[in-house]
Design an enzyme around this catalytic site. Structure first.
Site, PDB file in Angstrom:
ATOM      1  N   GLY A  80       0.850  -1.187   0.000  1.00 47.33           N
ATOM      2  CA  GLY A  80       0.000   0.000   0.000  1.00 47.33           C
ATOM      3  C   GLY A  80       0.888   1.239   0.000  1.00 47.33           C
ATOM      4  N   GLY A 129       0.089  -5.047   0.564  1.00 45.95           N
ATOM      5  CA  GLY A 129      -1.122  -4.718  -0.183  1.00 45.95           C
ATOM      6  C   GLY A 129      -1.155  -5.317  -1.586  1.00 45.95           C
ATOM      7  CD  GLU A 152       2.095  -6.000   5.668  1.00 44.21           C
ATOM      8  OE1 GLU A 152       2.647  -7.095   5.934  1.00 44.21           O
ATOM      9  OE2 GLU A 152       1.417  -5.823   4.658  1.00 44.21           O
ATOM     10  CG  ASP A 160      -2.884  -4.502   5.999  1.00 42.04           C
ATOM     11  OD1 ASP A 160      -1.959  -5.077   5.400  1.00 42.04           O
ATOM     12  OD2 ASP A 160      -3.233  -3.332   5.737  1.00 42.04           O
TER      13      ASP A 160
END
Ligand code: QUE
Length: 356
Positions: A80, A129, A152, A160
């Protein structure tokens, strides 16, 4: 959202190029990630444009399948656009920090229920992401150039994009290893872990792409990919599977570390050394998220991810991690707390309590 940030974020910023290219090619709707300087890190406008295209193609009779690929050789998608989250934090733009995660996770869910074959060509780096826009789809193609991972915990965040769904479906404790340690694996490993569905040679990708343009159904796609794909070969994860299962089956990071310390081989020691660099809070949070989401439907995993993401943007480590790894690039984050023993169960519990 702050209007100046919205303008900055608009899709035309890099040398006048659009960050998402799209076309209808044969029977395929083709999405090309085109933000090469940022390794295709998913910005909010990119997330919105992919969502818009998918919703439009869903009921479009011209479209038999959707293909997602990258315009550059190095990366499918590095994650992301956490840099924009860092900027929003600096400007105090809470709305942006809610919008980017909410819309990203919504896109992840739309991909998971997409009524047509959704085929991602992960030829290169596919991280964070980048896995959210590929692994929830029906066909997930890797090559010998694929590097896959959920890194992450190294930037003070947590795995996530529904990782609690796809990592918890890996054999044994592979998912725990990947989510907590943040280590990357090869395409071959991804196939073994069930994260990828097919492996083809990078050189064969243009041929596979051309064949897919004729596909009208899931059956067609399955046939084309089965013909092009190589079988499972020996891989790294397979070699270390027993070690991973032995060391990562626990429900606390302290127990995992103790298990690693009791191993004599160099691999366990290398993992321990690597884990020292990660955020102590993120290590415990990652494990807590993985254990709590075991067996949950993706919808519930993503709802929890959003909840936890909004706690992360209220805390220190995420921004310190982005600063150290992506902004200042000193690779020396000062985590708070800095010691694993100072991260209490209550602190981790706090990430799961909805605010307001
Ligand atoms: C962990 C992460 C990310 C990361 C590095 C980590 C991540 C991400 C990027 C990234 C890489 C290159 C870019 C960019 C972002 O790096 O999610 O804008 O140009 O997007 O250790 O989770």
């Amino acid at each position: 959202m702050d209007f100046s940030l919205a303008l900055e974020q608009a899709s035309f910023r890099e040398s006048g190029e659009q960050e998402i290219l799209s076309k209808v090619d044969g029977h395929a709707g083709v999405i090309t990630l085109n933000r090469p300087k940022a390794l295709n890190a998913l910005s909010l406008p990119m997330i919105r444009e992919i969502t818009r295209l998918l919703m439009g193609w869903k009921d479009d009779p011209r479209i038999g399948v959707v293909i997602v690929q990258s315009s550059n050789e190095r990366a499918f998608c590095a994650g992301g656009d956490v840099r924009s989250v860092y900027e929003a934090h600096r400007k105090g733009d809470q709305d942006f920090m809610a919008a980017i995660f909410q819309e990203e996770y919504l896109l992840n869910f739309i991909i998971s229920i997409y009524p047509k074959p959704y085929i991602s060509l992960m030829d290169g780096i596919a991280l964070g992401g980048g896995l959210g826009i590929s692994l929830h789809g029906s066909h997930r193609i890797v090559t010998e150039r694929t590097t896959m991972g959920m890194p992450e915990t190294g930037i003070g965040f947590f795995p996530d994009v529904g990782a609690g769904y796809f990592l918890n479906r890996c054999p044994g404790e592979i998912g725990t290893y990947l989510g907590v340690m943040g280590e990357s694996i090869s395409g071959e490993d991804a196939l073994y872990a069930g994260l990828a569905t097919h492996r083809v040679g990078s050189a064969e990708m243009p041929t596979v792409y051309r064949s897919l343009l004729r596909a009208r159904s899931t059956g067609d796609v399955d046939d084309i990919l089965q013909d092009a794909a190589g079988g499972q070969q020996d891989c790294w994860l397979q070699t270390y599977r027993d070690l991973i299962d032995r060391c990562f089956s626990f429900s606390s990071i302290e127990e995992i570390f103790k298990a690693l310390q009791q191993e004599s081989g160099p691999i366990a020691q290398a993992w321990l050394k690597g884990s020292i660099k990660k955020s102590p809070t993120s290590l415990k949070l990652a494990l807590a998220v993985l254990r709590r989401t075991k067996g949950l439907p993706l919808k519930e995993v993503l709802a929890l991810d959003f909840q936890v993401s909004q706690q992360c943007v209220k805390n220190h480590d995420f921004f310190e991690g982005i600063r150290a790894v992506l902004v200042d690039k000193d690779q020396a984050p000062l985590w708070k707390p800095s010691q694993l023993s100072d991260v209490t169960p209550e602190m981790i519990e706090g990430y799961f309590i909805p605010s307001e």
